[in-house]
Design an enzyme around this catalytic site. Structure first.
Site, short mmCIF file in Angstrom:
data_model
loop_
_atom_site.label_atom_id
_atom_site.label_comp_id
_atom_site.label_asym_id
_atom_site.label_seq_id
_atom_site.Cartn_x
_atom_site.Cartn_y
_atom_site.Cartn_z
N GLU A 322 -3.87 -2.71 3.30
CA GLU A 322 -2.42 -2.55 3.36
C GLU A 322 -1.94 -1.18 2.86
O GLU A 322 -0.93 -1.08 2.17
CB GLU A 322 -1.74 -3.67 2.56
C1 ACM Z 1 -5.13 -8.81 1.23
O1 ACM Z 1 -4.85 -10.01 1.27
N1 ACM Z 1 -4.18 -7.90 1.23
C2 ACM Z 1 -6.51 -8.38 1.18
#
Ligand code: ACM
Length: 509
Positions: A322
């Site tokens: 992310e």
């Molecule tokens: C995640 O759940 N951002 C690895």
């Protein structure tokens, strides 16, 4: 036969249907279980000893620690051989059992656990606990009889890596809370605990030379509570506590995103030289280390060097997920400099599967957390020789709500009832990722909504044992009807242990 009459018959009692049924209720399902209908039952008595090879004293003491409070027996751990003992034998076993496999043989004359390593003996002992009545797990004295059906179990794991993950960044969990979870996951032969040690909301591990990471970056958590962090001594103690239970700690410092706690602690890590405020919400994807500043790499080098020193295990996890405010070229530039730092420590790098946008060394492990069964990045990495760790979010994420009424957890990957968590095959799940490329499974538990051990337990139980079974048991044993019956038999164990579990309506508790 009623269990009461066994007490009268004592050690010469034939195995009853009750004990024999316990042989078929073990989680994870063993490779083979062979009841011995003529072997009688073993009964633990006030005279029983635990006889161990020298290298297995620790495992023997852990077993005694479980059995003493509930039975009220002394159960000395001795290093000579005795008749009628529970014997933990480090000796020859067939090669196919590997380093974690064991043979467990029970008859009225004793219990013999054989394995090549203390890890194998530890696994066998976890099975033995489940062959005893559930109340053996109680911390207070209970009435026996403490009988185990005669028979033989031969067992070894399908995958080398059977993991759980605890997010200690969104909410901090004390060393005692982490130890409690270690005790619980060890019963299901989980052998890795991945600790998510830093995120936007908190930095939880001391790093020499960067004291504000913990002083400031560790001073809060989601919702604005006091947060916390582990001193190096506390972390080493957790590593040791885990190792005694055949669990390796995998430390994660997420980067270059999920770094607000670090950026808030050191203004110079920010591209504009201005430290942002601490963050106590639950949004993701807004922070990034500054890719073009040299100090970023001095910081990352210090973190990696110290994590490697703290960690006897093979893996350092660098997150990589992310990174929404880091461009792809910057992401690649960043990891091109950071991967060699890990290689220089002799460790293997692990990361969430987006880190494959950069090119980790072939020893690197990609943790798949997608919600579909296709990923070109992951399939290409598998073809290139990287190992894949399976944590599909809609199956293995223990923080997903069970259904719309679950008071804790999130639901962005969907509701995950027990059958959802159980019904997938990690060796044939992601397209073009064959079983030979799969390192194992991991069940992550993110803690945006979780504040204490009760919360951890309510989300992890009963789904953690489902993921543990997918990691350990041969696929030929996979069977929902059997699993739900075996899971129901764990309920009284969790009650005896004080584990606050979710009574899923799918399970005949
Ligand atoms: C995640 O759940 N951002 C690895």
């Amino acid at each position: 036969m009623a269990i009461g009459s066994l007490a009268v018959l004592g050690q010469s009692a034939p195995a009853s249907a009750i004990e024999e049924s316990r042989m078929n209720r073990v989680i994870p399902a063993p490779v083979s279980v062979t009841p011995d209908r003529h072997g009688g039952a073993f009964e633990l008595s006030r005279d029983t000893v635990i006889s161990v090879d020298r290298g297995a004293r620790g495992v023997g003491e852990l077993l005694a620690g479980v059995l003493r409070p509930s039975t009220g027996y002394r159960l000395p751990v001795v290093t000579d051989r005795r008749q009628g003992a529970i014997t933990l034998d480090l000796g020859y076993v067939p090669a196919r059992l590997g380093t974690e496999g064991y043979e467990l043989t029970v008859n009225r004359g004793g219990v013999l656990v054989k394995a090549r390593t203390s890890a194998g003996l530890f696994a066998g002992v976890q099975t033995l606990r489940q062959l005893l009545p559930a109340k053996v797990e109680s911390r207070t004295k209970q009435r026996g009889p403490w009988t185990v059906a005669a028979g033989k179990i031969v067992d070894f794991p399908r995958f080398a890596y059977r993991g759980a993950m605890l997010d200690v960044a969104r909410h901090f969990f004390t060393p005692d809370e982490v130890k409690r979870y270690l005790d619980q996951i060890a019963l299901y032969k989980i052998n890795y605990l991945h600790l998510h040690l830093a995120d936007d909301q908190g930095w939880r591990i001391e790093i020499d030379g960067w004291p504000r990471l913990t002083e400031h970056g560790g001073s809060t958590e989601v919702g604005g509570g006091p947060g916390g962090f582990y001193t190096k001594a506390q972390f080493r103690d957790l590593v040791k506590y885990a190792a005694a239970r055949n669990i390796t700690i995998v430390p994660e410092i997420d980067m270059p995103g999920h770094t607000n706690a670090a950026l808030a602690s050191y203004a110079e890590l920010n591209c504009d030289g201005v430290a942002p405020p601490l963050y106590t919400g639950i949004e993701v994807g807004f922070s990034s280390l500054c890719i073009d500043k040299e100090i970023t790499y001095r910081f990352v080098q210090d973190v990696i060097t110290e994590l490697a020193e703290l960690t006897p295990g093979p893996y350092l996890h660098l997150g990589g997920d992310e990174a929404h405010v880091t461009t792809d070229p910057d992401f690649i530039k960043f990891f091109d400099r950071v991967f060699p730092m890990i290689e220089a420590t002799g460790k293997k790098v692990a990361g969430w599967h987006e880190f494959l946008k950069a090119t980790p060394p072939v020893s690197g492990v990609a943790q798949f957390w997608g919600t579909t069964t296709t990923s070109e990045l992951v399939a290409d990495a598998a073809a290139a020789g990287n190992k894949i760790l399976m944590s599909p979010a809609n199956k293995a994420y223990l923080d997903m709500k069970y259904d719309e009424s679950t008071p804790l957890g999130l639901s962005w990957a969907g509701f995950t009832e027990v059958d959802d968590a159980y019904d997938w095959n990690p060796g044939a799940y992601v397209e073009n990722v064959p079983e030979s490329a799969v390192l194992g499974v991991e069940a992550p538990l993110w803690s945006e909504t979780l504040e204490n051990s009760d919360h951890i337990e309510f989300m992890a139980f009963p789904r953690l044992p489902a993921i543990a079974e997918l990691g350990w048991s041969p696929w030929s044993t996979h069977d929902w009807a059997s699993f739900r019956t075996r899971l129901a038999a764990q309920g009284p164990r969790w009650e005896a242990m004080g584990v606050d579990f979710y009574r899923s309506p799918q399970i005949p508790w």
